[in-house]
Design a protein around this motif. Structure first.
Motif, PDB file in Angstrom:
ATOM      1  N   GLU A 184       0.831  -1.208   0.000  1.00  0.00           N
ATOM      2  CA  GLU A 184       0.000   0.000   0.000  1.00  0.00           C
ATOM      3  C   GLU A 184       0.866   1.259   0.000  1.00  0.00           C
ATOM      4  OE1 GLU A 184      -0.374  -2.577   1.958  1.00  0.00           O
ATOM      5  OE2 GLU A 184      -2.430  -3.324   1.688  1.00  0.00           O
ATOM      6  N   LEU A 185       1.901   1.275   0.846  1.00  0.00           N
ATOM      7  CA  LEU A 185       2.766   2.444   0.901  1.00  0.00           C
ATOM      8  C   LEU A 185       3.602   2.586  -0.367  1.00  0.00           C
ATOM      9  CD1 LEU A 185       3.960   2.381   4.621  1.00  0.00           C
ATOM     10  CD2 LEU A 185       2.496   4.079   3.523  1.00  0.00           C
ATOM     11  N   THR A 186       4.012   1.470  -0.946  1.00  0.00           N
ATOM     12  CA  THR A 186       4.747   1.532  -2.212  1.00  0.00           C
ATOM     13  C   THR A 186       3.875   2.161  -3.293  1.00  0.00           C
ATOM     14  OG1 THR A 186       6.059  -0.429  -1.640  1.00  0.00           O
ATOM     15  CG2 THR A 186       5.957   0.175  -3.966  1.00  0.00           C
ATOM     16  N   ARG A 187       2.625   1.786  -3.329  1.00  0.00           N
ATOM     17  CA  ARG A 187       1.694   2.369  -4.302  1.00  0.00           C
ATOM     18  C   ARG A 187       1.510   3.866  -4.046  1.00  0.00           C
ATOM     19  NH1 ARG A 187      -4.368   0.355  -3.723  1.00  0.00           N
ATOM     20  NH2 ARG A 187      -3.970   1.412  -1.721  1.00  0.00           N
ATOM     21  N   ALA A 188       1.413   4.254  -2.767  1.00  0.00           N
ATOM     22  CA  ALA A 188       1.114   5.642  -2.416  1.00  0.00           C
ATOM     23  C   ALA A 188       2.305   6.582  -2.566  1.00  0.00           C
ATOM     24  CB  ALA A 188       0.586   5.710  -0.988  1.00  0.00           C
ATOM     25  N   THR A 189       3.507   6.045  -2.496  1.00  0.00           N
ATOM     26  CA  THR A 189       4.688   6.913  -2.537  1.00  0.00           C
ATOM     27  C   THR A 189       5.563   6.628  -3.751  1.00  0.00           C
ATOM     28  OG1 THR A 189       5.823   5.362  -1.053  1.00  0.00           O
ATOM     29  CG2 THR A 189       4.761   7.263  -0.040  1.00  0.00           C
TER      30      THR A 189
ATOM     31  N   MET B  95      -0.192  -5.440 -13.512  1.00  0.00           N
ATOM     32  CA  MET B  95      -0.751  -5.054 -12.220  1.00  0.00           C
ATOM     33  C   MET B  95      -0.555  -6.146 -11.180  1.00  0.00           C
ATOM     34  SD  MET B  95      -1.631  -2.201 -13.341  1.00  0.00           S
ATOM     35  CE  MET B  95      -2.309  -1.555 -11.800  1.00  0.00           C
ATOM     36  N   LYS B  96      -0.478  -5.731  -9.907  1.00  0.00           N
ATOM     37  CA  LYS B  96      -0.412  -6.691  -8.805  1.00  0.00           C
ATOM     38  C   LYS B  96      -1.778  -7.316  -8.576  1.00  0.00           C
ATOM     39  CE  LYS B  96       3.335  -4.661  -6.047  1.00  0.00           C
ATOM     40  NZ  LYS B  96       4.251  -5.817  -6.208  1.00  0.00           N
ATOM     41  N   ARG B  97      -1.769  -8.521  -8.079  1.00  0.00           N
ATOM     42  CA  ARG B  97      -3.020  -9.183  -7.726  1.00  0.00           C
ATOM     43  C   ARG B  97      -3.393  -8.849  -6.286  1.00  0.00           C
ATOM     44  NH1 ARG B  97      -2.133 -15.346 -10.091  1.00  0.00           N
ATOM     45  NH2 ARG B  97      -1.951 -14.766 -12.320  1.00  0.00           N
ATOM     46  N   GLY B  98      -4.661  -8.583  -6.069  1.00  0.00           N
ATOM     47  CA  GLY B  98      -5.156  -8.396  -4.716  1.00  0.00           C
ATOM     48  C   GLY B  98      -5.025  -6.997  -4.161  1.00  0.00           C
ATOM     49  N   LEU B  99      -4.486  -6.055  -4.936  1.00  0.00           N
ATOM     50  CA  LEU B  99      -4.374  -4.674  -4.462  1.00  0.00           C
ATOM     51  C   LEU B  99      -4.698  -3.745  -5.626  1.00  0.00           C
ATOM     52  CD1 LEU B  99      -3.659  -2.744  -2.142  1.00  0.00           C
ATOM     53  CD2 LEU B  99      -1.291  -2.758  -2.954  1.00  0.00           C
ATOM     54  N   ALA B 100      -5.805  -3.069  -5.520  1.00  0.00           N
ATOM     55  CA  ALA B 100      -6.280  -2.229  -6.618  1.00  0.00           C
ATOM     56  C   ALA B 100      -5.275  -1.149  -6.985  1.00  0.00           C
ATOM     57  CB  ALA B 100      -7.611  -1.585  -6.228  1.00  0.00           C
TER      58      ALA B 100
END
Length: 480
Positions: free
Chosen positions: A97-102, A129-134
């Motif tokens: 989640e943090l990798t996606r956000a930053t 895309m990664k699985r399981g994380l939009a």
């Protein structure tokens, strides 16, 4: 007066210009001086750390450098490392989640506007895309060598996160790794290992809220070959006004203030001298002739030998650290040559291990330095002996305990009676990292501080500079 058609044409051209600028942010990137220092270090250093406070631009700068390496597009002002062919790379954060956000946001832009980050839109040719994380990207294929060149080959970027565990950082051969926020040691070394075969590089950006971890020690204390650390403070972030800086500083709790605004590892109650650099720093000045001076030395070999000069304004009872020198694996001959210009008349305080004898020569360390012209005091450093009401020395007083000296120096710092010349960066570096673990002082990278403490303990032997002796004048006898 423009016609309606001309206005529409102008608006269309303006919109297209804005789109092109928005979708090629890499072309607009300009580094602040501290970010530029971090980038430039890549030419010589394989492992780099940009240790900075929060929201100062550390993630931004590493993201844009990552984009340069992936695309081969380096600005004219660039002096850091350059890759001359497409690369394989990772960019990682603490969690997915943090990798996606930053990390992902800096490189790619918001998910509904991919191509508005550090990577120009035209170079992103494929994404998985990664699985399981939009909206989380797993891999990107990046056109290398310039947009629009159909002959250009491609770089590959994978997004990782520390919560995947060390095993997920195994196996790949990479040219570049960017770690955003501090990883555990096992993940750090696993990521570094991925670059061994290619002679690649690793860059790391974080705010040091975990304190003195193994990763911090590698850069700040051990200073392993090939490592470089850049520390960026809130004063280096040019996007803040002075008023905004003051507002941000006021909002942080005291125990996190230096980590979040200056990139200094958070030591909490473990820090031995919890003072700011500014409170003890003074600009260098010429030492008045009537001030007493004394030097201190801490012997070393595997760890550095270190020396300091203390100047004592007895009238105001203020002690100034005016000079500092630190060097590993130096013989007495070389070390003495470096510090003798401080003044051969200044006495030297030294610790108890100065009485140890060299296995080869059989000569005590203290005597080896004395033979090089250093004015070593006759006895090892001890605190001044205490006297009772009768003026008799109290038995057991004096000693060479560490805690007593540490406490006295802290008291001087807090009352404005201990000052350090502002250019002595290595002294301040040791002071920031001086800490306890489980209540005990950590005796690591404290060489200049130890030398300071020895000199302070023996300040009673400090002397003023002798006046130059006048040559004897002989009057010629007049003959009768």
């Amino acid at each position: 007066m423009l016609t309606r058609a001309q206005k529409l044409e102008w608006l269309a051209l303006h919109a297209e210009k804005q789109r092109r600028r928005r979708e090629n942010q890499l072309r607009e990137y300009r580094a602040y001086p501290k970010q530029a220092e971090f980038h430039a270090a890549g030419r010589e250093s394989r492992e780099r750390l940009l240790m900075a406070g929060n929201q100062l631009g550390k993630t931004w700068s590493a993201g844009y450098e990552t984009a340069m390496h992936l695309t081969g597009r380096y600005p004219d002002w660039w002096v850091g490392r350059e890759f001359t062919k497409p690369i394989s790379a990772w960019a990682a954060g603490v969690t997915s989640e943090l990798t996606r956000a930053t990390v992902q946001r800096v490189l790619c832009g918001e998910f509904n506007a991919i191509g508005t980050g550090a990577l120009p839109r035209e170079v992103i040719t494929e994404k998985t895309m990664k699985r399981g994380l939009a909206n989380a990207i797993d891999t990107l294929v990046i056109r290398w060598g310039g947009g629009g060149d159909i002959q250009a080959t491609e770089s590959l970027l994978g997004f990782k996160s520390y919560d995947q565990g060390r095993e997920k950082f195994q196996g790949e051969t990479l040219h570049w790794v960017w770690l955003d926020e501090e990883p555990d040691e096992d993940i750090y070394f696993e990521a570094l290992t991925r670059t061994n075969a290619t002679g690649g590089s690793l860059a790391m950006t974080f705010t040091p809220l975990k304190g003195i971890t193994g990763v911090v020690k590698r850069f700040m204390m051990e200073k392993a070959p090939g490592t470089h650390v850049t520390r960026m403070t809130i004063d280096d972030a040019e996007h803040y006004t002075p008023e905004k800086r003051a507002e941000i500083i006021a909002g942080y709790p005291a125990h996190e203030l230096e980590a979040r605004t200056k990139g200094i590892p958070s030591l909490g109650s473990g820090r031995i001298w919890p003072v700011t650099d500014e409170s003890i720093s003074v600009e260098p000045f010429a030492i008045p002739a009537h001030w007493a001076q004394i030097n201190g030395i801490d012997f070393g070999w595997d760890h550095p030998s270190a020396a300091v000069n203390l100047a004592w304004d007895r009238d105001a009872d203020i002690i100034y650290v005016t000079k500092a020198y630190r060097k590993k694996e130096q013989t007495p001959v070389l070390f003495a040559a470096s510090v003798k210009p401080w003044g051969e008349w200044v006495p030297w305080a030294w610790p108890h291990d100065g009485l140890q004898h060299d296995k080869g020569s059989g000569q005590a360390l203290r005597d080896q330095y004395a033979d090089q012209g250093m004015k070593m005091l006759p006895n090892k450093a001890t605190h001044p002996p205490e006297a009772n009401e009768k003026g008799e020395v109290v038995e057991g007083s004096g000693g060479n305990g560490v805690e007593a000296g540490v406490v006295e120096i802290l008291d001087r710092m807090q009352t404005g009676r201990w000052k350090v010349f502002s250019h002595l960066t290595e002294w301040f570096e040791e002071c920031r990292m001086y800490h306890r673990e489980d209540g005990k002082i950590v005796k690591l990278d404290d060489d200049l501080l130890s030398a300071s403490r020895y000199a302070y303990m023996m300040r009673r032997f400090a002397i003023t500079k002798p006046a130059p002796s006048k040559p004897i004048e002989y009057k010629r006898k007049r003959l009768a």
